[in-house]
Enzyme design. Structure first.
Site, mmCIF file in Angstrom:
data_model
loop_
_atom_site.group_PDB
_atom_site.id
_atom_site.type_symbol
_atom_site.label_atom_id
_atom_site.label_comp_id
_atom_site.label_asym_id
_atom_site.label_seq_id
_atom_site.Cartn_x
_atom_site.Cartn_y
_atom_site.Cartn_z
ATOM 1 N N GLU A 137 94.464 12.769 91.836
ATOM 2 C CA GLU A 137 94.573 12.338 90.219
ATOM 3 C C GLU A 137 94.257 13.441 89.324
ATOM 4 O O GLU A 137 93.339 14.075 89.332
ATOM 5 C CB GLU A 137 93.689 11.154 90.376
ATOM 6 C CG GLU A 137 93.843 10.458 88.861
ATOM 7 C CD GLU A 137 93.694 9.093 88.997
ATOM 8 O OE1 GLU A 137 93.440 8.510 90.109
ATOM 9 O OE2 GLU A 137 93.559 8.322 87.852
ATOM 10 N N ASN A 185 88.623 6.580 91.219
ATOM 11 C CA ASN A 185 89.144 5.412 91.664
ATOM 12 C C ASN A 185 89.390 5.273 93.077
ATOM 13 O O ASN A 185 90.181 5.637 93.763
ATOM 14 C CB ASN A 185 90.814 5.519 91.169
ATOM 15 C CG ASN A 185 90.905 5.444 89.581
ATOM 16 O OD1 ASN A 185 89.932 4.922 88.934
ATOM 17 N ND2 ASN A 185 91.444 6.344 89.005
ATOM 18 N N GLU A 266 88.938 0.414 83.782
ATOM 19 C CA GLU A 266 90.376 0.562 84.078
ATOM 20 C C GLU A 266 91.031 -0.286 85.372
ATOM 21 O O GLU A 266 91.591 0.465 86.513
ATOM 22 C CB GLU A 266 90.930 2.072 84.135
ATOM 23 C CG GLU A 266 90.492 2.654 82.990
ATOM 24 C CD GLU A 266 91.107 4.262 83.053
ATOM 25 O OE1 GLU A 266 91.090 4.721 84.206
ATOM 26 O OE2 GLU A 266 91.693 4.604 81.873
ATOM 27 N N ARG A 299 79.275 5.579 85.910
ATOM 28 C CA ARG A 299 80.175 6.163 84.726
ATOM 29 C C ARG A 299 80.102 5.271 83.727
ATOM 30 O O ARG A 299 80.075 3.933 83.704
ATOM 31 C CB ARG A 299 81.339 6.439 85.222
ATOM 32 C CG ARG A 299 81.418 7.504 86.278
ATOM 33 C CD ARG A 299 82.881 7.764 86.754
ATOM 34 N NE ARG A 299 83.500 8.826 85.830
ATOM 35 C CZ ARG A 299 84.608 8.688 85.421
ATOM 36 N NH1 ARG A 299 85.392 7.186 85.755
ATOM 37 N NH2 ARG A 299 85.584 9.420 84.980
ATOM 38 N N ARG A 310 88.577 1.332 70.949
ATOM 39 C CA ARG A 310 88.178 1.833 71.948
ATOM 40 C C ARG A 310 86.866 2.875 72.148
ATOM 41 O O ARG A 310 86.005 2.842 73.016
ATOM 42 C CB ARG A 310 89.121 2.473 72.851
ATOM 43 C CG ARG A 310 88.781 3.259 74.204
ATOM 44 C CD ARG A 310 90.172 3.818 74.715
ATOM 45 N NE ARG A 310 89.950 4.656 75.936
ATOM 46 C CZ ARG A 310 90.919 5.366 76.450
ATOM 47 N NH1 ARG A 310 92.087 5.252 76.437
ATOM 48 N NH2 ARG A 310 90.613 6.227 77.439
ATOM 49 N N LYS A 334 81.245 10.676 79.588
ATOM 50 C CA LYS A 334 82.348 11.636 79.119
ATOM 51 C C LYS A 334 81.927 12.490 77.909
ATOM 52 O O LYS A 334 81.229 11.618 77.019
ATOM 53 C CB LYS A 334 83.694 11.004 79.009
ATOM 54 C CG LYS A 334 84.242 10.810 80.371
ATOM 55 C CD LYS A 334 85.798 10.412 80.292
ATOM 56 C CE LYS A 334 86.223 10.194 81.774
ATOM 57 N NZ LYS A 334 88.011 9.660 81.638
ATOM 58 N N ASP A 339 88.386 10.164 75.631
ATOM 59 C CA ASP A 339 88.614 10.349 77.056
ATOM 60 C C ASP A 339 89.242 11.913 76.889
ATOM 61 O O ASP A 339 90.457 12.175 77.122
ATOM 62 C CB ASP A 339 89.966 9.566 77.321
ATOM 63 C CG ASP A 339 90.266 9.846 78.826
ATOM 64 O OD1 ASP A 339 89.506 10.536 79.478
ATOM 65 O OD2 ASP A 339 91.178 9.408 79.358
ATOM 66 N N GLU A 367 93.800 17.724 82.295
ATOM 67 C CA GLU A 367 94.665 16.628 81.916
ATOM 68 C C GLU A 367 95.315 16.520 80.668
ATOM 69 O O GLU A 367 96.627 16.263 80.675
ATOM 70 C CB GLU A 367 93.757 15.181 82.241
ATOM 71 C CG GLU A 367 94.880 14.118 81.999
ATOM 72 C CD GLU A 367 93.712 12.795 82.372
ATOM 73 O OE1 GLU A 367 92.680 12.942 82.558
ATOM 74 O OE2 GLU A 367 94.335 11.795 82.044
ATOM 75 N N HIS A 510 94.768 11.624 71.325
ATOM 76 C CA HIS A 510 95.660 10.639 72.128
ATOM 77 C C HIS A 510 96.907 10.324 71.739
ATOM 78 O O HIS A 510 97.500 9.225 71.584
ATOM 79 C CB HIS A 510 94.824 9.230 72.153
ATOM 80 C CG HIS A 510 95.041 8.487 73.703
ATOM 81 N ND1 HIS A 510 96.113 7.991 73.961
ATOM 82 C CD2 HIS A 510 94.237 8.186 74.495
ATOM 83 C CE1 HIS A 510 95.990 7.479 75.202
ATOM 84 N NE2 HIS A 510 94.948 7.485 75.650
HETATM 85 C C1 BDP Z 1 91.476 9.281 82.457
HETATM 86 C C2 BDP Z 1 92.596 9.563 83.548
HETATM 87 C C3 BDP Z 1 92.583 8.626 84.658
HETATM 88 C C4 BDP Z 1 90.908 8.506 85.208
HETATM 89 C C5 BDP Z 1 90.316 8.236 84.089
HETATM 90 C C6 BDP Z 1 88.683 8.209 84.660
HETATM 91 O O1 BDP Z 1 93.849 9.561 83.184
HETATM 92 O O2 BDP Z 1 93.333 9.180 85.860
HETATM 93 O O3 BDP Z 1 91.007 7.688 86.281
HETATM 94 O O4 BDP Z 1 90.289 9.002 82.936
HETATM 95 O O5 BDP Z 1 88.012 9.064 84.148
HETATM 96 O O6 BDP Z 1 91.349 9.937 81.689
HETATM 97 O O7 BDP Z 1 88.262 7.304 85.278
#
Ligand code: BDP
Length: 690
Positions: A137, A185, A266, A299, A310, A334, A339, A367, A510
């Site tokens: 991923e 995930n 998510e 997390r 958000r 994070k 993000d 990413e 974003h």
């Molecule tokens: C986002 C990503 C996703 C990740 C998520 C995460 O797009 O693929 O699963 O973070 O950190 O930035 O869990």
């Protein structure tokens, strides 16, 4: 004759440089001198240390060097102390780190001083977002080095072991001491016996290099694997299931590190599915791991579509739980509140959770920063975050000091980086992405290192012994200083700001297209899509201005920051301009410090970003000829792609936002060369269709 000669010459060049494929990373041992290594103990880790010295010694020929393990008041954890002929550490791992540091200094020409060098964080961990089928991923460097699909996917081959060994060595050489082998995930099957067999094989290879193995787990595993009725963390059968599972895992990997958990986030299952809190979930797992000294990295990346902002949600969910977590739980946060954007202010959770262990999560894989296509040195971004002052315990309460144990007495301190490693020959897709892996390790070891120093080291090591395609000479002494090192280092140091300029200047964030997270997509908002997954939610462009109002009269996200930041961010006049549109919705004709209107400044920033990347091309073309042609050409190609894409970002964002500003692009700037309707039409969401 001439043709034959040319072909022959080409062949010779190719064969001579065939090994220059980037696979050796920063560990290019060339022309080692003989050395005698004295060490009274033996162990797998110490054998590696000895071997490294013998393979890479660049000091006095025929010197003797002693590896000494002894207690020393100044040495903490796996810290070490060096001299010309001795490496002293309290642990075997410390000796190994000392050896790598000594060899690094020999190659970079840095002085070898006798000071103790101690790690800033105890756990310096890579998070691999690798799936059991071998896909990664947000990975841009090929398939997983740990997992693959197909009938023999779980058979451990010699090739597997070779790559795991090389990976472990690269990590150890920069002080990384832990790896999470699978995606956050998480597939539940990762903790089934057949996968645990492979986990064991990987752990056995990583162990001598001082690397502990961790796994991401799926919170619903008791129901999915154990066929229990529930995965409620307070249910007795669930608690017992996890205790048994943990015991089983330790039978495969006796020094297993623990779990990384993405829960109630998510779409992932979590304690909230059962009306429980993050603390209930984390503590239940922590209790199961406690007898084995295992830990839980839980997390804080949580947000729901219903929240008005958000950026506020992680703080809102976690602050009420401060003090409720067991001491072997660390909350993994994070760096920014949204993000991994090219630029975000630091997450307000840093320093705010005072009775809970907190660790930063950085993203090494790019990413949102151009995947394997852009040259972006992330160290400056991380330095900016880590050295941000939270003011939580007075001035100087930087994110670094709030997490490394300097201010709060955490039982465990840690820093995580989402890995950018894959099976690509050069490991990271883009040669310069190796510098980000390197920088993560170096910063986790010494959080106060400057990006300038890290770039300097990386360049000297990565191009050590490289053969100039111009003169044919090999570079062993980091010579070519003015021709290669200086300009290329400057390019690295400027590269992140350049990316911010052409993607998301002045606090925008974003606004990338769709789920590909690569190209521009300020327009991207398919019908029915969650608003907080679409760019208009973040940029809020309208005729009256642009930006997300997070002031007291807006979402009041500023309130999550400690004073004086809350007031500073709240007022557009005192808010740092780099965060302006993060915290404010500003009229198009608002005057900035430069004297320009907001619209003009945006135009200037986008234009500057494009010009910066164009100038990187010149830097590289001029300096790159001092290195081997293989790596030179590869980087040159990628810079071209980056230029095209930077131009698209500028054109897409300016033409799209211009529909609202209705103001002209300042006439002294280069005009767009792409049409908005065509860019929008071609945007298939992966950002690559442009
Ligand atoms: C986002 C990503 C996703 C990740 C998520 C995460 O797009 O693929 O699963 O973070 O950190 O930035 O869990």
């Amino acid at each position: 004759m001439k043709v034959v000669f040319n072909v022959l010459f080409f062949f010779i060049v190719i064969t001579c440089q065939a090994q220059e494929n980037g696979h050796q990373l920063w560990l290019r041992y060339k022309n080692a001198k003989p050395v005698t290594v004295i060490c009274s103990k033996n162990s797998p880790t110490l054998s590696i240390a000895k071997q490294e010295l013998q393979n890479g010694w660049q000091g006095e020929p025929n010197a003797s060097i002693t590896l000494t393990i002894k207690k020393d008041k100044a040495l903490k954890d796996d810290g070490f102390r060096l001299s010309q002929n001795e490496v002293i550490a309290a642990t075997e791992k410390g000796v190994l780190y000392g050896v790598y540091e000594l060899l690094r200094r020999q190659r970079t020409g840095e002085a070898i001083t006798g000071e103790a060098e101690n790690p800033s964080y105890q756990i310096r961990i890579l998070n691999h977002w690798d799936n059991p089928n071998g896909s990664v991923e947000r990975g841009y460097a090929g398939h997983s080095i740990f997992w693959r699909s197909g009938p023999d996917s779980l058979t451990v081959t010699q090739n597997d072991k070779k790559i795991w060994t090389e990976y472990a060595r690269a990590n150890a050489s920069i002080g990384i001491n832990a790896s999470v082998l699978n995606n956050v995930n998480a597939s539940p099957k990762i903790i089934t016996p057949e996968y645990l067999n492979r986990v064991k094989a990987i752990a056995d290879v990583l162990r001598p290099y001082g690397i502990k193995t961790y796994l991401s787990i799926n919170f619903s595993s008791p129901a999915i694997l154990g066929k229990l009725k529930t995965s409620d963390p307070l249910d007795k059968a669930v608690i017992k299931w996890w205790q048994d599972k943990v015991k089983e895992i330790y039978s495969y990997v006796p020094d297993f590190g623990g779990f990384l958990v993405k829960a109630s986030s998510e779409g992932q299952p979590g304690p909230q599915d059962f009306g429980r809190t993050h603390a209930d979930g984390a503590n239940m797992l922590a209790d199961a791991l406690k007898p084995y000294n295992g830990i839980v990295m839980w997390r804080a990346f949580v947000y729901s579509p219903n929240d008005k902002d958000r950026a506020k949600q992680a703080y809102n969910e976690f602050m009420p739980l401060d003090g409720k977590f067991k001491d072997n739980v660390i909350i993994q946060v994070k760096n920014g509140p949204v993000d991994f954007q090219p630029r975000e202010p630091f997450s307000p959770l840093f320093g705010a959770m005072k009775q809970t262990s907190v660790m930063p999560e950085l993203q090494v894989t790019m990413e949102y920063l151009g995947h394997d296509k852009y040259l972006v040195f992330l160290s400056t971004m991380w330095e900016e975050v880590l050295q941000s002052d939270t003011y939580q315990q007075g001035e100087g309460s930087t994110v670094a000091r709030c997490t490394d144990g300097s201010i709060y007495s955490q039982k465990y301190t840690a820093m995580a980086g989402v890995s950018n490693v894959g099976l690509d020959t050069n490991w990271c897709g883009h040669l310069f992405n190796q510098a980000n892996w390197y920088a993560f390790g170096r910063l986790a070891w010494n959080v106060n290192l400057k990006s300038e120093q890290i770039a300097d080291e990386w360049l000297k090591l990565t191009f050590y012994g490289a053969q100039s395609s111009k003169s044919g000479e090999a570079n062993y002494n980091a010579g070519w200083n003015d021709n290669f090192l200086k300009p290329v280092k400057q390019m690295m140091l400027d590269s992140r700001e350049a990316a911010v300029n052409f993607m998301t200047p002045l606090g925008l964030h974003h606004i990338m297209s769709a789920n590909g997270h690569y190209g521009p997509g300020p327009w991207w908002a398919p019908k029915g899509m969650r608003a907080d997954w679409t760019p208009p939610y973040y940029h809020q462009a309208a005729e009256n201005g642009i930006g997300f109002d997070r002031t007291k009269t807006g979402s009041d996200a500023v309130e999550q920051y400690h004073e004086p930041l809350a007031s500073q961010f709240n007022d557009a006049a005192t808010c740092p301009e780099k965060y302006l549109l993060w915290f404010h919705h500003v009229p198009w004709d608002y005057k900035l410090k430069s004297g320009r209107t907001l619209w003009d400044e945006l135009c200037y920033k986008y234009d500057e970003g494009v010009n910066q990347v164009r100038s990187f091309q010149k830097v590289w073309d001029k300096a790159g000829v001092y290195v081997d042609s293989t790596r030179f050409l590869e980087v040159q190609r990628k810079l071209r792609i980056q230029c095209v894409n930077a131009g698209l970002w500028k054109d897409a964002c300016l033409l799209y936002f211009q529909q609202f500003s209705k103001m002209p692009i300042p006439y002294e700037l280069e005009r767009p060369v792409n049409n908005l309707d065509v860019m929008m039409y071609n945007d298939r969401g992966d950002g690559r269709s442009h």
